[in-house]
Design a protein around this motif. Sequence first.
Motif, mmCIF file in Angstrom:
data_model
loop_
_atom_site.group_PDB
_atom_site.id
_atom_site.type_symbol
_atom_site.label_atom_id
_atom_site.label_comp_id
_atom_site.label_asym_id
_atom_site.label_seq_id
_atom_site.Cartn_x
_atom_site.Cartn_y
_atom_site.Cartn_z
ATOM 1 N N GLU A 67 17.914 21.067 4.777
ATOM 2 C CA GLU A 67 17.637 19.086 3.754
ATOM 3 C C GLU A 67 17.250 18.082 4.350
ATOM 4 O O GLU A 67 15.957 17.666 3.995
ATOM 5 N N ARG A 70 13.321 17.359 2.718
ATOM 6 C CA ARG A 70 13.678 16.334 1.936
ATOM 7 C C ARG A 70 12.317 15.482 1.669
ATOM 8 O O ARG A 70 11.804 14.962 0.933
ATOM 9 N N TYR A 91 9.426 16.758 0.620
ATOM 10 C CA TYR A 91 9.288 16.970 -1.073
ATOM 11 C C TYR A 91 8.517 15.415 -1.177
ATOM 12 O O TYR A 91 8.082 15.407 -2.433
ATOM 13 N N GLU A 92 9.274 14.411 -0.584
ATOM 14 C CA GLU A 92 9.279 12.931 -0.735
ATOM 15 C C GLU A 92 7.797 12.698 -0.909
ATOM 16 O O GLU A 92 6.914 12.028 -1.273
ATOM 17 N N LEU A 131 13.302 20.784 -5.430
ATOM 18 C CA LEU A 131 13.876 21.174 -3.946
ATOM 19 C C LEU A 131 15.114 21.272 -4.255
ATOM 20 O O LEU A 131 15.790 20.943 -4.896
ATOM 21 N N SER A 132 16.014 22.491 -4.183
ATOM 22 C CA SER A 132 17.497 23.049 -3.903
ATOM 23 C C SER A 132 17.804 23.575 -3.262
ATOM 24 O O SER A 132 17.351 24.162 -1.935
ATOM 25 N N TRP A 179 17.729 25.204 2.433
ATOM 26 C CA TRP A 179 17.281 24.774 1.228
ATOM 27 C C TRP A 179 16.065 25.266 1.178
ATOM 28 O O TRP A 179 15.507 25.710 2.506
ATOM 29 N N LEU A 211 11.783 24.499 -0.679
ATOM 30 C CA LEU A 211 10.494 23.571 -1.785
ATOM 31 C C LEU A 211 9.740 24.477 -2.039
ATOM 32 O O LEU A 211 8.990 25.094 -1.427
#
Length: 272
Positions: free
Chosen positions: A159, A163, A166-167, A181-182, A190, A192
Amino acid sequence: MRPIYITDLDHTFLRSDLSLSPFSIEAWNSKAEHALMGVATARSFTKSKELLSQLHINAPMILLDGSIIVTPEREIIDLKTIGKTLGDAIVEVGLQYDIDPFIIGIKDRDINEAFLYPRRLNDYQRDVLKGYKDDPRMQFNPDNRTMEENLKIVYFGYEGQLRPLYEAVKSTFGKEVEAKLSPEKYGGGWFLTLLHPEGDKAHALQKVMDHLGRDTEDVTVFGDSVNDIGMFKLAGTSVAVSNALEEVKSVADIVLPHSNDEDAVARYLELN
């Protein structure tokens, strides 16, 4: 009219070892005698057909998170891909976060797939790759470039790394890309997933219902993860297994008392 049931596979209908119990097979095939039975999965056509070889599937199959919809006979109903220019631009953003992706593309209209794996692999990616040992679709991608038609681009990792990526993807590409994202709660990492903006399960479910000439209120869907949420919000009845993520349970109409390893979906099918 025949009822319609569409289920996710991993951690929903399949057991955690990717098997199907005799009970699940019997419940599915019995229901298929008077209902339309389909799947909505992150898996490819080839692997889905392999895992589900004992099932009678008589509805369109939503595959690779919704980027492709095909009949059980391998006829394409809809295809949503990320082109090479956009795909390569996404990869360049990923490089800023020191991570390379897996790239799943389609080579032709016979749904022959290619899975490109990167030159650099983190520990989590290595574990994922082990599951594809000797798979003829796997191709080494030393140049880290995408294909002409990419069904999805997937980053595996942790993550803290994914993350920010992702952003950055959302900020850079906006509505050009669908980003999800999970956590993969069974493996500890994680992922993406990047798709065409209409290549998710929700858009695919609408396409399937249009193809069948039915309303989304007529369908019951099953799932456990973030990529099922859009589908849950669209379907007439949404059903989460007991091992589903909490954010999935929160939007489900029904939360089952059993997990995927306890044949949760099959138990529901038998009683409804």
